[in-house]
Design a protein around this motif. Sequence first.
Motif, PDB file in Angstrom:
ATOM      1  N   ALA A   1       0.929  -1.370  -0.142  1.00  0.00           N
ATOM      2  CA  ALA A   1       0.119  -0.019   0.040  1.00  0.00           C
ATOM      3  C   ALA A   1       0.771   1.242  -0.029  1.00  0.00           C
ATOM      4  CB  ALA A   1      -0.863   0.129   1.225  1.00  0.00           C
ATOM      5  N   TYR A   2       0.566   2.125  -0.989  1.00  0.00           N
ATOM      6  CA  TYR A   2       1.454   3.427  -0.928  1.00  0.00           C
ATOM      7  C   TYR A   2       1.496   4.190   0.202  1.00  0.00           C
ATOM      8  CZ  TYR A   2       3.665   7.201  -3.334  1.00  0.00           C
ATOM      9  OH  TYR A   2       4.547   8.174  -3.931  1.00  0.00           O
ATOM     10  N   GLU A   3       0.485   3.987   1.213  1.00  0.00           N
ATOM     11  CA  GLU A   3       0.426   5.062   2.272  1.00  0.00           C
ATOM     12  C   GLU A   3       1.674   4.246   3.365  1.00  0.00           C
ATOM     13  OE1 GLU A   3      -2.504   3.197   5.632  1.00  0.00           O
ATOM     14  OE2 GLU A   3      -3.210   3.226   3.649  1.00  0.00           O
ATOM     15  N   LEU A   4       2.090   3.191   3.072  1.00  0.00           N
ATOM     16  CA  LEU A   4       3.317   2.844   3.921  1.00  0.00           C
ATOM     17  C   LEU A   4       4.696   3.171   3.583  1.00  0.00           C
ATOM     18  CD1 LEU A   4       2.536  -1.134   4.032  1.00  0.00           C
ATOM     19  CD2 LEU A   4       2.203   0.497   5.873  1.00  0.00           C
ATOM     20  N   TYR A   5       4.706   3.662   2.364  1.00  0.00           N
ATOM     21  CA  TYR A   5       5.807   4.416   1.853  1.00  0.00           C
ATOM     22  C   TYR A   5       5.745   5.974   2.154  1.00  0.00           C
ATOM     23  CZ  TYR A   5       8.520   7.496  -1.345  1.00  0.00           C
ATOM     24  OH  TYR A   5       9.590   8.343  -1.777  1.00  0.00           O
ATOM     25  N   GLU A   6       4.536   6.459   2.138  1.00  0.00           N
ATOM     26  CA  GLU A   6       4.180   7.966   2.538  1.00  0.00           C
ATOM     27  C   GLU A   6       4.592   7.949   4.216  1.00  0.00           C
ATOM     28  OE1 GLU A   6       1.094   9.873  -0.189  1.00  0.00           O
ATOM     29  OE2 GLU A   6       0.329   8.116   1.031  1.00  0.00           O
ATOM     30  N   LYS A   7       4.025   7.132   4.786  1.00  0.00           N
ATOM     31  CA  LYS A   7       4.279   7.112   6.477  1.00  0.00           C
ATOM     32  C   LYS A   7       5.640   6.773   6.921  1.00  0.00           C
ATOM     33  CE  LYS A   7      -0.438   5.994   7.904  1.00  0.00           C
ATOM     34  NZ  LYS A   7      -1.261   4.889   8.692  1.00  0.00           N
ATOM     35  N   TYR A   8       6.364   5.504   6.506  1.00  0.00           N
ATOM     36  CA  TYR A   8       7.370   5.192   6.908  1.00  0.00           C
ATOM     37  C   TYR A   8       8.605   5.155   5.940  1.00  0.00           C
ATOM     38  CZ  TYR A   8       3.721   3.340  10.121  1.00  0.00           C
ATOM     39  OH  TYR A   8       2.740   3.520  11.083  1.00  0.00           O
ATOM     40  N   LYS A   9       8.362   5.610   4.752  1.00  0.00           N
ATOM     41  CA  LYS A   9       9.512   5.622   3.729  1.00  0.00           C
ATOM     42  C   LYS A   9      10.090   4.184   3.617  1.00  0.00           C
ATOM     43  CE  LYS A   9       9.281   9.799   3.149  1.00  0.00           C
ATOM     44  NZ  LYS A   9       8.295  10.241   2.057  1.00  0.00           N
ATOM     45  N   ILE A  10       9.007   3.014   3.423  1.00  0.00           N
ATOM     46  CA  ILE A  10       9.246   1.767   2.963  1.00  0.00           C
ATOM     47  C   ILE A  10       9.485   1.535   1.431  1.00  0.00           C
ATOM     48  CG2 ILE A  10       8.478  -0.687   3.043  1.00  0.00           C
ATOM     49  CD1 ILE A  10       7.037   0.021   5.680  1.00  0.00           C
ATOM     50  N   ARG A  11      10.670   1.279   1.135  1.00  0.00           N
ATOM     51  CA  ARG A  11      11.187   1.296  -0.199  1.00  0.00           C
ATOM     52  C   ARG A  11      12.327   0.590  -0.402  1.00  0.00           C
ATOM     53  NH1 ARG A  11      14.030   6.555  -2.537  1.00  0.00           N
ATOM     54  NH2 ARG A  11      15.389   4.828  -3.294  1.00  0.00           N
ATOM     55  N   LYS A  12      12.892   0.222  -1.562  1.00  0.00           N
ATOM     56  CA  LYS A  12      14.268  -0.218  -1.701  1.00  0.00           C
ATOM     57  C   LYS A  12      15.237   0.987  -1.772  1.00  0.00           C
ATOM     58  CE  LYS A  12      15.343  -3.486  -4.642  1.00  0.00           C
ATOM     59  NZ  LYS A  12      15.739  -4.397  -5.747  1.00  0.00           N
ATOM     60  N   TYR A  13      16.322   0.715  -0.911  1.00  0.00           N
ATOM     61  CA  TYR A  13      17.238   1.825  -0.690  1.00  0.00           C
ATOM     62  C   TYR A  13      18.779   1.239  -1.250  1.00  0.00           C
ATOM     63  CZ  TYR A  13      14.263   4.563   2.448  1.00  0.00           C
ATOM     64  OH  TYR A  13      13.374   5.112   2.666  1.00  0.00           O
ATOM     65  N   GLY A  14      19.013  -0.050  -1.057  1.00  0.00           N
ATOM     66  CA  GLY A  14      20.245  -0.468  -1.512  1.00  0.00           C
ATOM     67  C   GLY A  14      21.618   0.009  -0.700  1.00  0.00           C
ATOM     68  N   PHE A  15      22.554  -0.879  -0.509  1.00  0.00           N
ATOM     69  CA  PHE A  15      23.647  -0.744   0.172  1.00  0.00           C
ATOM     70  C   PHE A  15      24.961  -1.075  -0.455  1.00  0.00           C
ATOM     71  CE2 PHE A  15      19.970  -1.572   2.525  1.00  0.00           C
ATOM     72  CZ  PHE A  15      20.094  -0.357   3.540  1.00  0.00           C
ATOM     73  N   HIS A  16      26.167  -1.079   0.305  1.00  0.00           N
ATOM     74  CA  HIS A  16      27.370  -1.330  -0.664  1.00  0.00           C
ATOM     75  C   HIS A  16      27.728  -0.170  -1.805  1.00  0.00           C
ATOM     76  CE1 HIS A  16      26.968  -5.809   0.780  1.00  0.00           C
ATOM     77  NE2 HIS A  16      27.731  -5.033   1.596  1.00  0.00           N
ATOM     78  N   GLY A  17      27.080   0.935  -1.714  1.00  0.00           N
ATOM     79  CA  GLY A  17      27.038   1.710  -2.858  1.00  0.00           C
ATOM     80  C   GLY A  17      28.488   2.268  -2.919  1.00  0.00           C
TER      81      GLY A  17
END
Length: 401
Positions: free
Chosen positions: A164-180
Amino acid sequence: MKILVINSGSSSLKYQVLDMKTEECLVKGIVERIGEDQSDIKHKNKEKICENDKKIKDHEEALKEVMKLLIDPEYGCLKELSEIDAIGHRVVHGGEKFFSSVLINDEVIEAIEENSDLAPLHNPPNLTGIRAAKKLLPGVPQVAVFDTSFHHTMEPKAYMYGLAYELYEKYKIRKYGFHGTSHRYVSQKAAEILGKDIESLKIISAHLGNGASLAAVDKGKVIDTSMGFTPLEGLIMGTRSGDIDPSIPLFLLRKGYTIDEVDDILNKKSGLTGLSGISNDMRDIKKAIREGNKKAKLAYDVYVYRLAKYIGSYATILKRFDVLIFTAGVGENNPEIRKDVCDYLDIFELKLDEEKNNILNKEDRIISTSDSHVKVLVIKTDEELMIAKDTKKIVEKMGKN
């Protein structure tokens, strides 16, 4: 310009001093088991190694010990601490606030703190190192270099989850990635080795250490990466599960496992360790395979299969790929893994030069044949140098302004 690079963990502090005239590492070391009854210090300059044990209560005290070693007549590289022109810090999570490395000020510290919810095991100790350095070397400019920032070129179609898009809006749940920082360094280095403009290359970079991730890099910009909201997503790793059915944690919770137990299973008792029942170290896995251990063979096969499958999917979104890079401890030191992964990739007309692949040295090199459509490289990652380069660039810009 001499730059101190600090990578502060929950109970450790890794460091290097680099002379940016030559980009040479003058000293490097690590303080481990900070806060325990006995801490370990390992320090090395060009000629000598110093190892000792003593009780170190916190990161500030650890950094004090490091500074003593930096100016030690026998083991150091500086006559006095005033020779340190700047400090570069590895910071794991920049969230959506930091798209590149930044000069550290109070607002940056506050923002890193706000992102601690996204990386509770990493950002707080990173901040501890920043605060200790700020206290002990007041007035020396400090720069934060984020593991996540290189991946900010991903488009929403790559970083959004099917939630649900609201979870991104509320908690910024998305892919970020690491080892950049590692993926950025080896991608640039590959272009340099090949004598090509990075803008002309489609690259798949495989950072294979205890933690492992892939990045698909097009014209020097990441279009996808395998780690996600946390470093748990993606490939099979030393102790992490990588991709699993998201219902599995719920199933375990309903079976009576606690949240902490499930977290421990996924992050510390899975991957090579969990499948083999032996170790998270690929050297131990390979030794067990030679001795006929079937679980070790299974762990190895799943590891290689998942890696090859991810590379194939990234070749699809890149629409072709020109370069495959192996880096970090496993990637740099395991010709068998490189060969077994590349054996899956015949469809891309990738041809490994087995003689070059089997050379056991530390040099960056091409290990594919001259007629291979995809160039395969082994590159020793150097995150500290990348951090130091960013730090130098920002501090020089600050001076001009």
